[in-house]
Enzyme design. Structure first.
Site: not given
Ligand code: GLN
Length: 190
Positions: A79, A175, A173
């Site tokens: 992410c 994890e 994610h």
């Molecule tokens: N929207 C977040 C960002 O731009 C990422 C979201 C996440 O890691 N769950 O960093």
């Protein structure tokens, strides 16, 4: 036994540590340049990529992490971590920096406000067993994939799991679902 650093400036660190430890690795939280000593690979967790980018600068970690990545250190970016490892960030903050460790352009918060979070079962190339339960939280998406980047899973034909050499990135994610297969695969390839 592998010693794996987890970038711990901000974000979802604990469950990555649990996953790695239960697979027999040693997990080390990385907050300062010295914490990088002796690590075989780095996990860049989810969280807020703009905040992490800023903290990478103030902690003095940006340079050492960039050097190790350039020297071929394997990394798993989930992410926000995927955003940090990308070569191009779309809808980022003007001062947001990324490592360019994998040749993808990533758009932040790409799945839209009304579906900030969702789950999807992913058919992951090369993964034995059932589909992978993936949790997406304000997730980015890959909009351009460079040569040499493998797309291992998609949602609505949009890449959400990619890999280039020792770098693996997920828009979701891994994890959070209790399924350790992606962490196991990451460790097995170090
Ligand atoms: N929207 C977040 C960002 O731009 C990422 C979201 C996440 O890691 N769950 O960093």
């Amino acid at each position: 036994m592998h010693k794996i650093g987890i970038l711990a400036l901000q974000g979802a660190v604990g469950r990555h540590a649990d996953a790695l430890t239960s697979l027999g690795a040693v997990a080390v939280e990385v907050r300062a340049p010295d914490d990088m000593d002796g690590i075989d690979a780095l996990v860049l967790p989810g969280g807020e990529s703009t905040t992490m980018s800023r903290l990478l600068g103030t902690s003095g970690l940006h340079g050492p992490v960039a050097e190790r990545l350039a020297a071929g250190m394997p990394a798993l970016g989930t992410c926000a971590g995927m955003i940090l490892l990308a070569s191009e960030v779309l809808d980022g903050r003007a001062d947001q920096r990324c490592f360019g460790a994998i040749d993808v352009a990533v758009r932040r918060n790409a799945f839209g406000r009304q579906v900030d979070s969702f789950e999807a079962d992913l058919n992951v190339e090369g993964l034995e067993g059932p589909d992978f339960p993936a949790v997406f939280i304000r997730a980015p998406v890959v909009e351009r994939v460079g040569e040499g980047v493998e797309v291992l899973a998609t949602v609505d034909e949009r890449p959400v799991l990619c890999r280039q050499g020792g770098i693996i990135v997920t828009a979701f994610h891994p994890e959070l679902s209790g399924d350790l297969r992606l962490h196991r695969r990451f460790l097995s390839e170090i």
